[in-house]
Scaffold this motif. Sequence first.
Motif, mmCIF file in Angstrom:
data_model
loop_
_atom_site.group_PDB
_atom_site.id
_atom_site.type_symbol
_atom_site.label_atom_id
_atom_site.label_comp_id
_atom_site.label_asym_id
_atom_site.label_seq_id
_atom_site.Cartn_x
_atom_site.Cartn_y
_atom_site.Cartn_z
ATOM 1 N N GLY A 69 -8.327 -2.001 -3.332
ATOM 2 C CA GLY A 69 -8.366 -2.950 -2.230
ATOM 3 C C GLY A 69 -8.625 -2.308 -0.878
ATOM 4 O O GLY A 69 -9.212 -1.234 -0.772
ATOM 5 N N PHE A 70 -8.136 -2.968 0.152
ATOM 6 C CA PHE A 70 -8.384 -2.527 1.529
ATOM 7 C C PHE A 70 -7.798 -1.152 1.804
ATOM 8 O O PHE A 70 -8.403 -0.324 2.486
ATOM 9 C CB PHE A 70 -7.799 -3.557 2.501
ATOM 10 N N TRP A 71 -6.593 -0.888 1.281
ATOM 11 C CA TRP A 71 -5.871 0.334 1.636
ATOM 12 C C TRP A 71 -6.554 1.607 1.150
ATOM 13 O O TRP A 71 -6.335 2.683 1.702
ATOM 14 C CB TRP A 71 -4.451 0.266 1.090
ATOM 15 N N LYS A 72 -7.417 1.497 0.122
ATOM 16 C CA LYS A 72 -8.058 2.708 -0.392
ATOM 17 C C LYS A 72 -8.971 3.366 0.643
ATOM 18 O O LYS A 72 -9.253 4.566 0.566
ATOM 19 C CB LYS A 72 -8.840 2.401 -1.663
ATOM 20 N N LYS A 73 -9.430 2.571 1.615
ATOM 21 C CA LYS A 73 -10.286 3.128 2.659
ATOM 22 C C LYS A 73 -9.497 4.016 3.614
ATOM 23 O O LYS A 73 -10.048 4.926 4.232
ATOM 24 C CB LYS A 73 -10.963 1.997 3.433
ATOM 25 N N LEU A 74 -8.205 3.728 3.740
ATOM 26 C CA LEU A 74 -7.353 4.484 4.646
ATOM 27 C C LEU A 74 -6.539 5.552 3.936
ATOM 28 O O LEU A 74 -6.205 6.588 4.519
ATOM 29 C CB LEU A 74 -6.394 3.523 5.377
ATOM 30 N N ASN A 75 -6.234 5.305 2.671
ATOM 31 C CA ASN A 75 -5.327 6.178 1.932
ATOM 32 C C ASN A 75 -5.623 6.025 0.440
ATOM 33 O O ASN A 75 -5.190 5.068 -0.178
ATOM 34 C CB ASN A 75 -3.878 5.784 2.251
ATOM 35 N N LYS A 76 -6.387 6.950 -0.129
ATOM 36 C CA LYS A 76 -6.899 6.742 -1.487
ATOM 37 C C LYS A 76 -5.865 6.957 -2.586
ATOM 38 O O LYS A 76 -5.958 6.350 -3.653
ATOM 39 C CB LYS A 76 -8.106 7.641 -1.742
ATOM 40 N N ASP A 77 -4.844 7.817 -2.361
ATOM 41 C CA ASP A 77 -3.968 8.122 -3.504
ATOM 42 C C ASP A 77 -2.528 8.484 -3.134
ATOM 43 O O ASP A 77 -1.816 9.083 -3.940
ATOM 44 C CB ASP A 77 -4.576 9.252 -4.335
ATOM 45 N N ARG A 78 -2.077 8.121 -1.949
ATOM 46 C CA ARG A 78 -0.691 8.409 -1.568
ATOM 47 C C ARG A 78 0.131 7.129 -1.576
ATOM 48 O O ARG A 78 -0.343 6.073 -1.164
ATOM 49 C CB ARG A 78 -0.627 9.067 -0.180
ATOM 50 N N TYR A 79 1.374 7.260 -2.058
ATOM 51 C CA TYR A 79 2.278 6.118 -2.151
ATOM 52 C C TYR A 79 3.604 6.479 -1.503
ATOM 53 O O TYR A 79 4.001 7.651 -1.476
ATOM 54 C CB TYR A 79 2.512 5.740 -3.620
ATOM 55 N N GLN A 80 4.308 5.483 -1.023
ATOM 56 C CA GLN A 80 5.601 5.719 -0.395
ATOM 57 C C GLN A 80 6.634 6.094 -1.451
ATOM 58 O O GLN A 80 6.734 5.449 -2.492
ATOM 59 C CB GLN A 80 6.064 4.486 0.366
ATOM 60 N N PHE A 81 7.410 7.116 -1.177
ATOM 61 C CA PHE A 81 8.403 7.623 -2.125
ATOM 62 C C PHE A 81 9.740 6.925 -1.900
ATOM 63 O O PHE A 81 10.320 6.992 -0.828
ATOM 64 C CB PHE A 81 8.570 9.136 -1.956
ATOM 65 N N ASN A 82 10.223 6.238 -2.959
ATOM 66 C CA ASN A 82 11.518 5.552 -2.902
ATOM 67 C C ASN A 82 12.409 5.952 -4.070
ATOM 68 O O ASN A 82 13.200 5.149 -4.551
ATOM 69 C CB ASN A 82 11.308 4.032 -2.915
ATOM 70 N N GLY A 83 12.265 7.190 -4.511
ATOM 71 C CA GLY A 83 13.029 7.660 -5.661
ATOM 72 C C GLY A 83 12.112 7.946 -6.829
ATOM 73 O O GLY A 83 11.119 7.244 -7.057
ATOM 74 N N LEU A 84 12.446 8.964 -7.594
ATOM 75 C CA LEU A 84 11.564 9.451 -8.651
ATOM 76 C C LEU A 84 11.289 8.404 -9.725
ATOM 77 O O LEU A 84 10.156 8.248 -10.184
ATOM 78 C CB LEU A 84 12.178 10.706 -9.276
ATOM 79 N N THR A 85 12.312 7.664 -10.157
ATOM 80 C CA THR A 85 12.120 6.693 -11.239
ATOM 81 C C THR A 85 11.277 5.501 -10.801
ATOM 82 O O THR A 85 10.776 4.752 -11.650
ATOM 83 C CB THR A 85 13.477 6.172 -11.767
ATOM 84 N N LYS A 86 11.100 5.327 -9.470
ATOM 85 C CA LYS A 86 10.296 4.220 -8.967
ATOM 86 C C LYS A 86 8.857 4.630 -8.665
ATOM 87 O O LYS A 86 8.053 3.800 -8.222
ATOM 88 C CB LYS A 86 10.938 3.630 -7.715
#
Length: 248
Positions: A69-86
């Motif tokens: 979607g839209f976010w891939k243009k700004l950030n292709k593969d990083r996600y917010q970290f909220n704990g390892l199991t998540k």
Amino acid sequence: MLELKQQNCFFIFNYNHQLENQQQFFTPHFWQAENRIIGSAKGRGTTWFIETLDLFGINCALRHYYRGGFWKKLNKDRYQFNGLTKTRSFAEFYLLDELYRQNFPVPKPIGAKVEKCGFNYYRADILTEKIEDAQDLTAFLQHQKISSQGWQQIGNLISRLHQLQICHTDLNAHNILVQHGGTSAENYWLLDFDKCSKKNGNHWKHKNLQRLHRSFQKEICRLGIQFCSTDWFHLMLGYENYTASYSD
């Protein structure tokens, strides 16, 4: 299972003994240097197929998580970290493992990796079983038809997943795999459980089926797949029959 940490990277493996170079199992260049790449498939990114029979008893598929979607243009593969199991890879690994242990037709999870990027972000990869002699349903339907019994099998499969209260958030024709056996019969598998989870109640199940139906309609126009209202009738017949038998 084996869990490891190396600097800012976390790993989980579906075996109990350490293997040489296992921290590099999530790097395509490592497998290329070992001459083990046996194919690839393009999607949001590239899925690499790897010869690993001697290591795991099965060949594997390696996938890196990319945004859409839209976010891939700004950030292709990083996600917010909220704990390892998540994290995307660990959550999918655990869900696949739960389904696999219940003999549900999903690829066996082999390993998952999370790489912390600073304090709040991470990248992720997953290593799963490669289903041999198989193709996604849309590729199959471009050249062949599925019997009424086959459509009912697919309906059974989806109902079985729903009875386990698991919502496949990207249930579409591309994520159903057709495996060709030695006879005219086919086996069916479900793929790509990224962002999927358990849900309470039944209200979401009809919408999940509607999503699948829309994907078939879309691919009639886009890819010319062989699909009609009778096929959907048999899929739903298989779904309802399994649901009724489960309730009994």
